[in-house]
Design a protein around this motif. Structure first.
Motif, short mmCIF file in Angstrom:
data_model
loop_
_atom_site.label_atom_id
_atom_site.label_comp_id
_atom_site.label_asym_id
_atom_site.label_seq_id
_atom_site.Cartn_x
_atom_site.Cartn_y
_atom_site.Cartn_z
N LEU A 45 38.87 34.90 43.87
CA LEU A 45 38.94 34.02 42.72
C LEU A 45 40.14 34.38 41.86
O LEU A 45 40.41 35.55 41.60
CB LEU A 45 37.67 34.14 41.87
N LYS A 46 40.86 33.37 41.41
CA LYS A 46 41.95 33.59 40.47
C LYS A 46 41.41 33.83 39.06
O LYS A 46 42.01 34.53 38.25
CB LYS A 46 42.89 32.38 40.45
N THR A 47 40.28 33.21 38.78
CA THR A 47 39.60 33.38 37.50
C THR A 47 38.22 33.96 37.78
O THR A 47 37.38 33.27 38.37
CB THR A 47 39.46 32.04 36.76
N PRO A 48 37.96 35.20 37.42
CA PRO A 48 36.71 35.86 37.80
C PRO A 48 35.51 35.42 36.96
O PRO A 48 34.89 36.21 36.25
CB PRO A 48 37.03 37.34 37.58
N ILE A 49 35.20 34.13 37.05
CA ILE A 49 34.05 33.59 36.32
C ILE A 49 33.20 32.79 37.30
O ILE A 49 33.70 31.96 38.05
CB ILE A 49 34.50 32.70 35.16
N VAL A 50 31.89 33.05 37.26
CA VAL A 50 30.93 32.37 38.14
C VAL A 50 29.87 31.73 37.25
O VAL A 50 29.31 32.39 36.37
CB VAL A 50 30.28 33.36 39.12
N SER A 51 29.58 30.45 37.46
CA SER A 51 28.57 29.79 36.65
C SER A 51 27.18 30.05 37.23
O SER A 51 26.97 30.10 38.43
CB SER A 51 28.83 28.29 36.54
N SER A 52 26.22 30.21 36.33
CA SER A 52 24.87 30.61 36.69
C SER A 52 24.13 29.54 37.49
O SER A 52 24.24 28.35 37.23
CB SER A 52 24.09 30.91 35.40
N ILE A 64 32.45 21.73 40.30
CA ILE A 64 33.81 21.19 40.48
C ILE A 64 34.73 21.74 39.40
O ILE A 64 35.85 22.19 39.68
CB ILE A 64 33.78 19.65 40.43
N ALA A 65 34.26 21.72 38.16
CA ALA A 65 35.08 22.22 37.05
C ALA A 65 35.40 23.70 37.22
O ALA A 65 36.54 24.14 36.97
CB ALA A 65 34.36 21.99 35.72
N MET A 66 34.43 24.49 37.65
CA MET A 66 34.64 25.92 37.86
C MET A 66 35.67 26.17 38.95
O MET A 66 36.58 26.98 38.79
CB MET A 66 33.31 26.60 38.23
N ALA A 67 35.54 25.47 40.07
CA ALA A 67 36.45 25.68 41.20
C ALA A 67 37.87 25.24 40.84
O ALA A 67 38.84 25.89 41.23
CB ALA A 67 35.95 24.92 42.43
N MET A 218 45.40 27.23 40.38
CA MET A 218 44.49 28.35 40.58
C MET A 218 43.18 27.94 41.24
O MET A 218 42.26 28.76 41.37
CB MET A 218 44.20 29.03 39.24
N ALA A 219 43.06 26.68 41.64
CA ALA A 219 41.80 26.18 42.19
C ALA A 219 41.32 27.01 43.37
O ALA A 219 42.11 27.48 44.19
CB ALA A 219 41.97 24.72 42.60
N THR A 220 40.00 27.18 43.43
CA THR A 220 39.38 27.93 44.52
C THR A 220 39.10 26.96 45.66
O THR A 220 38.18 26.15 45.59
CB THR A 220 38.06 28.58 44.05
N LYS A 221 39.92 27.06 46.73
CA LYS A 221 39.80 26.12 47.84
C LYS A 221 39.63 26.85 49.17
O LYS A 221 40.03 28.00 49.32
CB LYS A 221 41.05 25.23 47.92
#
Length: 262
Positions: A45-52, A64-67, A218-221
């Motif tokens: 992950l480029k941004t180390p945030i995971v939604s619950s 979608i927004a998180m990725a 930075m999208a997680t793909k």
């Protein structure tokens, strides 16, 4: 910090109360900071945030927004298997700039009902499909200019005044966003429907969104260019079937969500 975060022998996880960060001077700029982290061995992950994985937090829109921002979302498990699979598919099939779930209407809707819908939605143009849903054959497009100054709004139906499919400029499914945007610019269209070879509505591109489109470097793909998404499951034996269905849908990670560790 070096000993904690970069040690090859460090295998511990830390929470808020385990560490105290003391203020001090730094010898580098913000642009030198790298937040790259690993969600799993194969997902970075480029941004180390995971939604619950909570039913009030993460479904397809949040995922979608998180990725897009470099994190990842975990679709909650408080859904039927079919519904959770559908949430995963919405994330995997998402294409930035394409409206994949536009509000569609039936040709039998009256103009009075259309006026009410416009007030609720805040926009005035709608694709018209056979059954009023996505995944149905596109029949036409209705805009404000098609209905201005018309009387008998109770008895007049959308199908009578809409711009029919044979008079529309449409794009075929698979078109790139850049090409779709160029068609809108060249033809001065308000909306460009994207249809399959059989005429089924697949997406919509709106002129008002042209300036809103942004790149997300930075999208997680995944390797195919689709956004990555995780899903939560429980610990019941029946969840084995849920896992199989989620994997078949293309989920990228499975999270075991167990209350109190039971």
């Amino acid at each position: 910090a070096e000993d904690i975060f970069r040690s090859s022998h460090g295998r511990s996880g830390y929470t808020y109360d385990d560490l105290i960060c003391l203020p001090g001077h730094i010898s580098f700029g913000v642009h030198d900071v790298c937040l790259d982290s690993r969600f799993t061995r194969k997902i970075s992950l480029k941004t180390p945030i995971v939604s619950s994985p909570m039913d009030t937090v993460t479904e397809h829109k949040m995922a979608i927004a998180m990725a897009l921002q470099g994190g990842i979302g975990v679709i909650h498990t408080n859904l039927s298997v079919e519904a959770q699979v559908n949430e995963i598919l919405k994330v995997k099939n998402f294409k930035n700039g394409f409206i994949t779930d536009p509000v569609c209407i039936k040709p039998t809707m009256s103009l009075v009902e259309l006026d009410d819908l416009r007030r609720k939605c805040g926009f005035t143009g709608f694709p018209v499909t056979e059954d009023g849903n996505m995944g149905s054959k596109l029949l036409g497009l209705i805009t404000k200019r098609d209905t201005d100054f018309l009387d008998n709004r109770t008895s007049t139906q959308v199908g009578m005044v809409m711009k029919k499919i044979e008079h529309l400029t449409v794009a075929e499914e698979g078109i790139e966003l850049v090409q779709a945007n160029q068609i809108i610019k060249n033809t001065k269209l308000g909306k460009l429907p994207v249809v399959t070879k059989s005429g089924v509505l697949a997406a919509l591109v709106a002129r008002t969104d042209l300036r809103k489109h942004a790149d997300f470097p930075m999208a997680t793909k995944d390797k195919d260019g689709s956004l990555m998404v995780a899903a939560a499951i429980g610990t019941r034996p029946s969840d084995r079937d849920r896992v199989r269905a989620l994997v078949a849908a293309g989920v990228d990670a499975i999270i075991v969500d167990s209350s109190q560790g039971d």
